[in-house]
Write an enzyme that holds these catalytic residues in place. Structure first.
Site, PDB file in Angstrom:
ATOM      1  N   ARG A 102      30.189   7.880  12.505  1.00 54.43           N
ATOM      2  CA  ARG A 102      28.757   7.720  12.199  1.00 54.43           C
ATOM      3  C   ARG A 102      28.170   9.111  12.098  1.00 54.43           C
ATOM      4  NH1 ARG A 102      24.256   3.645  14.594  1.00 54.43           N
ATOM      5  NH2 ARG A 102      25.532   2.302  13.292  1.00 54.43           N
ATOM      6  N   HIS A 129      25.976   1.863   4.805  1.00 56.26           N
ATOM      7  CA  HIS A 129      26.347   1.208   6.062  1.00 56.26           C
ATOM      8  C   HIS A 129      27.195  -0.028   5.707  1.00 56.26           C
ATOM      9  CE1 HIS A 129      26.420   0.240  10.161  1.00 56.26           C
ATOM     10  NE2 HIS A 129      25.168  -0.096  10.395  1.00 56.26           N
ATOM     11  N   GLN A 132      27.934  -3.065   8.240  1.00 55.74           N
ATOM     12  CA  GLN A 132      26.791  -3.948   8.462  1.00 55.74           C
ATOM     13  C   GLN A 132      26.721  -4.988   7.352  1.00 55.74           C
ATOM     14  OE1 GLN A 132      24.286  -3.960  11.044  1.00 55.74           O
ATOM     15  NE2 GLN A 132      23.919  -5.928  10.043  1.00 55.74           N
TER      16      GLN A 132
HETATM   17  N1   CP Z   1      22.932  -2.250  13.019  1.00 54.05           N
HETATM   18  C1   CP Z   1      23.516  -1.199  13.637  1.00 54.05           C
HETATM   19  O1   CP Z   1      24.342  -0.480  13.046  1.00 54.05           O
HETATM   20  O2   CP Z   1      23.120  -1.030  14.921  1.00 54.05           O
HETATM   21  P1   CP Z   1      23.467   0.196  15.884  1.00 54.05           P
HETATM   22  O3   CP Z   1      22.735   1.398  15.329  1.00 54.05           O
HETATM   23  O4   CP Z   1      22.981  -0.221  17.217  1.00 54.05           O
HETATM   24  O5   CP Z   1      24.962   0.427  15.841  1.00 54.05           O
HETATM   25  N1  NVA Z   2      18.603   2.575   8.315  1.00 59.61           N
HETATM   26  C1  NVA Z   2      18.875   2.589   9.736  1.00 59.61           C
HETATM   27  C2  NVA Z   2      19.958   1.627  10.057  1.00 59.61           C
HETATM   28  C3  NVA Z   2      20.294   1.512  11.520  1.00 59.61           C
HETATM   29  C4  NVA Z   2      21.391   0.540  11.784  1.00 59.61           C
HETATM   30  C5  NVA Z   2      19.258   3.999  10.150  1.00 59.61           C
HETATM   31  O1  NVA Z   2      20.042   4.637   9.434  1.00 59.61           O
HETATM   32  O2  NVA Z   2      18.764   4.466  11.181  1.00 59.61           O
END
Ligand code: CP
Ligand code: NVA
Length: 306
Positions: A102, A129, A132
């Protein structure tokens, strides 16, 4: 599916449509208790941003497969002291079997994948992402029995979620509408990629009009107005994004059987009202659970069986 063994997943577009549908099917089987063991395999989690769902769902998925997890918080590795990514990637490659990353810049993920021979999974970048969206599609399939021909509308920032939803919906034959303020549209290259995948057979609509985007949709989606790394802009964005709030009035325009999804974490009464996220159409908790099932399918498939 042997074609996935050893591969990276940096973008949904790294999968063929058959591979994506295979993962959703395998996730459903794993959810019902069919587990493929990955004894002695080790997953590394290298996360430069906060995470609840992704960190925990990847960890539990790997434990349930019989494998191990190492949490590689950059603050406790040499990454935070400036060790080059290309060096870190080549070293971690010698220890781990698979790595979920990440990070902010998508190109850092690509660099990692280039230098580490083990499979590298995108656990969220500023651009995409994909994990997700695999869970989102699994949830939609559970609710409606199929995906093709349904319409998803996304409201808010043209961020990583909007980009991955564009790709994911186009790949499975769903219509996709992205409603954002003018200066916050999704990535132009990904929009073109989604249009090429849809090939005129399904809608790929980018609009500033939330009302028209909501008409008769089966899946309503939203995400935070300021993503991780954009916290300083959060207050300034509130009035700009207000017309895109998913609230009971906007929901009246959706199909009667519409469901509401949100990747979470949610900011109640900003991008979504408390009444909608807690209401009867919300499927956000099933959606969060499905992260674990679909990532288990992904881990089992990318690691393959020895
Ligand atoms: N939706 C998601 O990726 O959540 P987190 O940021 O908690 O991992
Ligand atoms: N768009 C958000 C998604 C979090 C799961 C971010 O990148 O913070």
């Amino acid at each position: 599916m042997d074609t996935l063994k050893g591969r990276d997943l940096l973008s949904l577009a790294d999968l063929t449509v058959d591979e994506l549908l295979y993962l959703l099917d395998l996730a459903a089987k794993l959810k019902s208790g069919m587990v493929k063991l990955q004894r002695n395999k080790v997953l590394g989690l290298l996360f430069s941003k906060a995470s609840t769902r992704t960190r925990v769902s990847f960890s539990v998925a790997m434990y349930q497969l019989g494998g191990q997890v190492i949490d590689l918080n950059p603050n406790v590795t040499q990454v935070s002291r400036g060790e080059p990514l290309v060096d870190t990637a080549r070293v971690l490659d010698r220890y781990l079997d698979i790595l979920a990353i990440r990070t902010f810049e998508h190109k850092d993920l690509e660099t990692f994948a280039e230098y580490a021979k083990i499979p590298v999974i995108n656990a969220l970048t500023d651009l995409e992402h994909p994990c997700q969206v695999l869970a989102d599609l699994m949830t939609v399939q559970e609710c409606f029995g199929s995906l093709s021909g349904l319409t998803l509308a996304y409201f808010g920032d043209g961020n990583n979620m909007a980009n991955s939803l564009l790709l994911g919906c186009a790949m499975v034959g769903m219509n996709v509408r992205i409603a954002t303020p003018t200066d916050y549209q999704p990535n132009g290259e990904i929009v073109e990629q989604a249009k090429a995948i849809a090939d005129g057979k399904t809608e790929v609509i980018i609009t500033t009009d939330a009302t028209s985007a909501m008409q008769d949709v089966q899946v309503v989606y939203t995400d935070v107005w300021a993503s991780m790394g954009q916290e300083e802009e959060a207050r300034m964005r509130i009035p700009i994004f207000q017309p895109y709030q998913v609230n009971e009035k906007l929901m009246e325009l959706a199909a009667k059987d519409a469901i509401v999804l949100h990747c979470l974490p949610a900011h109640r009464d900003e991008e979504i009202t408390d009444a909608v996220i807690e209401g009867p159409q919300s499927r956000v908790w099933d959606e969060a659970e499905n992260r674990m099932h679909v990532q288990k399918a992904l881990l089992a498939t990318l690691l393959g069986s020895d």
